[in-house]
Design a protein around this motif. Structure first.
Motif, PDB file in Angstrom:
ATOM      1  N   ASN A   1      24.845 -11.118  84.036  1.00  0.00           N
ATOM      2  CA  ASN A   1      25.577  -9.888  83.754  1.00  0.00           C
ATOM      3  C   ASN A   1      26.468 -10.001  82.524  1.00  0.00           C
ATOM      4  O   ASN A   1      26.809  -8.994  81.902  1.00  0.00           O
ATOM      5  CB  ASN A   1      26.409  -9.478  84.975  1.00  0.00           C
ATOM      6  CG  ASN A   1      25.552  -9.013  86.135  1.00  0.00           C
ATOM      7  OD1 ASN A   1      24.350  -8.805  85.986  1.00  0.00           O
ATOM      8  ND2 ASN A   1      26.150  -8.843  87.300  1.00  0.00           N
ATOM      9  N   ASN A   2      26.835 -11.212  82.158  1.00  0.00           N
ATOM     10  CA  ASN A   2      27.631 -11.427  80.947  1.00  0.00           C
ATOM     11  C   ASN A   2      26.762 -11.252  79.696  1.00  0.00           C
ATOM     12  O   ASN A   2      25.665 -11.794  79.623  1.00  0.00           O
ATOM     13  CB  ASN A   2      28.206 -12.847  80.966  1.00  0.00           C
ATOM     14  CG  ASN A   2      28.946 -13.182  79.685  1.00  0.00           C
ATOM     15  OD1 ASN A   2      30.069 -12.750  79.493  1.00  0.00           O
ATOM     16  ND2 ASN A   2      28.309 -13.934  78.810  1.00  0.00           N
TER      17      ASN A   2
ATOM     18  N   ASN B   1      26.598  -0.905  75.137  1.00  0.00           N
ATOM     19  CA  ASN B   1      27.940  -1.439  74.917  1.00  0.00           C
ATOM     20  C   ASN B   1      28.050  -1.883  73.467  1.00  0.00           C
ATOM     21  O   ASN B   1      27.274  -2.745  73.029  1.00  0.00           O
ATOM     22  CB  ASN B   1      28.205  -2.642  75.822  1.00  0.00           C
ATOM     23  CG  ASN B   1      28.374  -2.268  77.278  1.00  0.00           C
ATOM     24  OD1 ASN B   1      28.744  -1.141  77.604  1.00  0.00           O
ATOM     25  ND2 ASN B   1      28.122  -3.215  78.178  1.00  0.00           N
ATOM     26  N   ILE B   2      28.977  -1.296  72.736  1.00  0.00           N
ATOM     27  CA  ILE B   2      29.247  -1.746  71.374  1.00  0.00           C
ATOM     28  C   ILE B   2      30.456  -2.670  71.440  1.00  0.00           C
ATOM     29  O   ILE B   2      31.522  -2.290  71.951  1.00  0.00           O
ATOM     30  CB  ILE B   2      29.514  -0.567  70.420  1.00  0.00           C
ATOM     31  CG1 ILE B   2      28.339   0.419  70.454  1.00  0.00           C
ATOM     32  CG2 ILE B   2      29.753  -1.073  68.999  1.00  0.00           C
ATOM     33  CD1 ILE B   2      28.538   1.658  69.589  1.00  0.00           C
TER      34      ILE B   2
ATOM     35  N   PRO C   1      24.038  -2.613  79.101  1.00  0.00           N
ATOM     36  CA  PRO C   1      24.890  -3.043  80.223  1.00  0.00           C
ATOM     37  C   PRO C   1      24.136  -3.344  81.517  1.00  0.00           C
ATOM     38  O   PRO C   1      24.762  -3.715  82.503  1.00  0.00           O
ATOM     39  CB  PRO C   1      25.806  -1.828  80.427  1.00  0.00           C
ATOM     40  CG  PRO C   1      24.971  -0.659  80.028  1.00  0.00           C
ATOM     41  CD  PRO C   1      24.076  -1.151  78.918  1.00  0.00           C
ATOM     42  N   ASP C   2      22.808  -3.221  81.522  1.00  0.00           N
ATOM     43  CA  ASP C   2      22.028  -3.351  82.764  1.00  0.00           C
ATOM     44  C   ASP C   2      22.313  -4.684  83.464  1.00  0.00           C
ATOM     45  O   ASP C   2      22.325  -5.742  82.826  1.00  0.00           O
ATOM     46  CB  ASP C   2      20.541  -3.238  82.445  1.00  0.00           C
ATOM     47  CG  ASP C   2      20.213  -1.906  81.786  1.00  0.00           C
ATOM     48  OD1 ASP C   2      19.567  -1.087  82.429  1.00  0.00           O
ATOM     49  OD2 ASP C   2      20.638  -1.699  80.629  1.00  0.00           O
ATOM     50  N   GLU C   3      22.504  -4.629  84.785  1.00  0.00           N
ATOM     51  CA  GLU C   3      22.919  -5.804  85.540  1.00  0.00           C
ATOM     52  C   GLU C   3      21.856  -6.259  86.536  1.00  0.00           C
ATOM     53  O   GLU C   3      20.874  -5.565  86.801  1.00  0.00           O
ATOM     54  CB  GLU C   3      24.256  -5.528  86.246  1.00  0.00           C
ATOM     55  CG  GLU C   3      25.389  -5.301  85.237  1.00  0.00           C
ATOM     56  CD  GLU C   3      26.773  -5.438  85.823  1.00  0.00           C
ATOM     57  OE1 GLU C   3      26.928  -5.216  87.047  1.00  0.00           O
ATOM     58  OE2 GLU C   3      27.708  -5.763  85.064  1.00  0.00           O
ATOM     59  N   PHE C   4      22.093  -7.435  87.073  1.00  0.00           N
ATOM     60  CA  PHE C   4      21.144  -8.134  87.943  1.00  0.00           C
ATOM     61  C   PHE C   4      20.938  -7.414  89.271  1.00  0.00           C
ATOM     62  O   PHE C   4      21.889  -6.944  89.892  1.00  0.00           O
ATOM     63  CB  PHE C   4      21.686  -9.543  88.210  1.00  0.00           C
ATOM     64  CG  PHE C   4      20.895 -10.351  89.199  1.00  0.00           C
ATOM     65  CD1 PHE C   4      19.653 -10.850  88.864  1.00  0.00           C
ATOM     66  CD2 PHE C   4      21.401 -10.640  90.462  1.00  0.00           C
ATOM     67  CE1 PHE C   4      18.919 -11.617  89.765  1.00  0.00           C
ATOM     68  CE2 PHE C   4      20.686 -11.409  91.364  1.00  0.00           C
ATOM     69  CZ  PHE C   4      19.445 -11.890  91.011  1.00  0.00           C
TER      70      PHE C   4
ATOM     71  N   CYS D   1      16.571  -8.050  85.563  1.00  0.00           N
ATOM     72  CA  CYS D   1      17.747  -7.882  84.706  1.00  0.00           C
ATOM     73  C   CYS D   1      17.299  -7.863  83.250  1.00  0.00           C
ATOM     74  O   CYS D   1      16.159  -8.210  82.943  1.00  0.00           O
ATOM     75  CB  CYS D   1      18.742  -9.037  84.912  1.00  0.00           C
ATOM     76  SG  CYS D   1      20.423  -8.694  84.303  1.00  0.00           S
ATOM     77  N   ARG D   2      18.172  -7.453  82.354  1.00  0.00           N
ATOM     78  CA  ARG D   2      17.967  -7.744  80.938  1.00  0.00           C
ATOM     79  C   ARG D   2      18.285  -9.233  80.732  1.00  0.00           C
ATOM     80  O   ARG D   2      18.983  -9.842  81.544  1.00  0.00           O
ATOM     81  CB  ARG D   2      18.886  -6.891  80.045  1.00  0.00           C
ATOM     82  CG  ARG D   2      20.314  -7.018  80.454  1.00  0.00           C
ATOM     83  CD  ARG D   2      21.367  -6.629  79.470  1.00  0.00           C
ATOM     84  NE  ARG D   2      22.195  -7.781  79.177  1.00  0.00           N
ATOM     85  CZ  ARG D   2      22.948  -8.416  80.060  1.00  0.00           C
ATOM     86  NH1 ARG D   2      22.998  -8.026  81.303  1.00  0.00           N
ATOM     87  NH2 ARG D   2      23.636  -9.478  79.686  1.00  0.00           N
ATOM     88  N   ALA D   3      17.747  -9.800  79.683  1.00  0.00           N
ATOM     89  CA  ALA D   3      18.113 -11.172  79.272  1.00  0.00           C
ATOM     90  C   ALA D   3      17.692 -12.270  80.234  1.00  0.00           C
ATOM     91  O   ALA D   3      18.210 -13.378  80.156  1.00  0.00           O
ATOM     92  CB  ALA D   3      19.618 -11.274  78.994  1.00  0.00           C
ATOM     93  N   LEU D   4      16.742 -11.975  81.150  1.00  0.00           N
ATOM     94  CA  LEU D   4      16.126 -13.099  81.870  1.00  0.00           C
ATOM     95  C   LEU D   4      15.489 -14.032  80.839  1.00  0.00           C
ATOM     96  O   LEU D   4      15.381 -15.237  81.065  1.00  0.00           O
ATOM     97  CB  LEU D   4      15.073 -12.606  82.858  1.00  0.00           C
ATOM     98  CG  LEU D   4      15.554 -11.719  84.021  1.00  0.00           C
ATOM     99  CD1 LEU D   4      14.410 -11.461  84.998  1.00  0.00           C
ATOM    100  CD2 LEU D   4      16.733 -12.325  84.748  1.00  0.00           C
TER     101      LEU D   4
END
Length: 362
Positions: free
Chosen positions: A20-21, A107-108, A166-169, A179-182
């Motif tokens: 989430n970070n 998120n900017i 901002p998408d979360e797990f 999630c994003r960024a897996l």
């Protein structure tokens, strides 16, 4: 009897916080601090470098050095141009997908904190159906609710601000992590779990282990390129994600057949040192860890290439995690595959001997 789960409640709590970070390419340090805090009980010391790569070291005095590696960064956007009426055009920071942008919240990141925005898109009623434009970098814009350029700047947004989703797990159907960024926060997570298992099982390795979370992979393997010169390893086992090819619009004759739930993917490519790869597949077979194979033309496109071709040649291999919908905000992996990647790296480390050359000529 089912195998005992590798992951525990503490693992899952860390994974959720870590995913989430936001840690976009070039701005990875908040994620690295979370990762180091989690890893701290399982390693002897840390190395960090100028651009933010973090390495947990076990047996730092050992001469023979083995790396297990993932990359910490996620794709993102930069503010590139602000129009007079306060809309924001973007450029990529890594391989961000323009087609998924319309109607996404963003998120900017500014020095005063997060400014929320949306990727706007013209209403369906107003578009010419006979020649509809697809979303592309020169026609997608972010709206932060500002009336003009001056108001955008007053809100702290300027050219060069980095932009993330901002998408979360969450978990689908009990065993699919989404999630994003897996790509490739899962890599950092899995190598941290390997270090945890080594500590909990009181394993004394005969070599130095360098648990490496590299930065800047998404823009050309740059963090790995830097840290391999610092560590000067003898062996590198890299983990990244690869495509599940069973979803629509993917050509299996070109991409191969790889599928969620069928195990880690072992890469075949020139950068993969064949004797090290054989050790991995032999280990998988002897430990009954399911795995898949993938042939990669020329380069692997992962940090494996950066390690393999450094320091006069480092025996390197790639173990990938099958993933659906890469470079979107709904990347998906299977819990069983995550656990089996962890198992396969762990069990392979137990087979590596101190001083092993992996020479083809012995």
């Amino acid at each position: 009897m089912a195998k005992k789960s590798v992951l525990n409640a503490k693992s899952m709590d860390f994974l959720e916080k870590y995913l989430n970070n936001a840690a976009p390419t070039g701005y990875e340090w908040t994620g690295q601090k979370l990762w180091m805090d989690y890893l701290k009980p399982y390693v002897d010391e840390f190395i960090t470098d100028t651009y933010g790569t973090a390495v947990g070291v076990i047996n730092p005095d050992a001469k023979y050095k083995v790396v297990i590696e993932g990359h910490a960064d996620e794709i993102s956007w930069y503010v590139n141009y602000i129009t007079d009426n306060g809309l924001i055009y973007v450029i990529r920071n890594g391989g961000s997908d323009h087609q998924i942008a319309p109607s996404k919240i963003v998120n900017i990141h500014t020095k005063n904190g997060i400014v929320k925005g949306v990727f706007g898109w013209p209403a369906i009623h107003t578009r010419d159906k006979s020649k509809e434009e697809a979303p592309k970098p020169d026609n997608i814009t972010i709206d932060i609710g500002a009336k003009d350029k001056a108001e955008v700047e007053k809100m702290g947004v300027h050219v060069g601000c980095v932009i993330t989703y901002p998408d979360e797990f969450h978990i689908l159907n009990k065993d699919k992590f989404v999630c994003r960024a897996l790509d490739n926060r899962m890599g950092g997570f899995m190598i941290a779990e390997v270090a945890r298992l080594l500590k909990e099982n009181n394993i004394k390795l005969p070599f130095g282990l360098y648990v490496t979370n590299s930065v800047q992979e998404e823009i050309g393997l740059r963090g790995a390129e830097m840290i391999t010169q610092t560590i000067k390893p003898n062996v590198a086992i890299v983990t990244d994600v690869t495509h599940d090819t069973t979803t629509p619009m993917i050509e299996q004759k070109k991409e191969g057949h790889l599928e969620l739930g069928l195990g880690p993917v072992v890469a075949y490519a020139p950068a993969v040192q064949q004797k090290l790869r054989d050790l991995i597949t032999d280990t998988a077979e002897s430990k009954k860890i399911p795995f898949q194979r993938s042939a990669l033309s020329r380069a692997t496109g992962t940090d494996t290439d950066a390690f393999a071709y450094s320091n006069g040649g480092v025996a390197s291999a790639l173990i990938s995690l099958p993933l659906r919908y890469m470079h979107t905000t709904v990347e998906m992996v299977h819990k069983d595959d995550v656990e089996n990647v962890i198992r396969l790296i762990y069990e392979t480390l137990l087979q590596i001997k101190d001083g092993e050359s992996f020479s083809y000529f012995n």
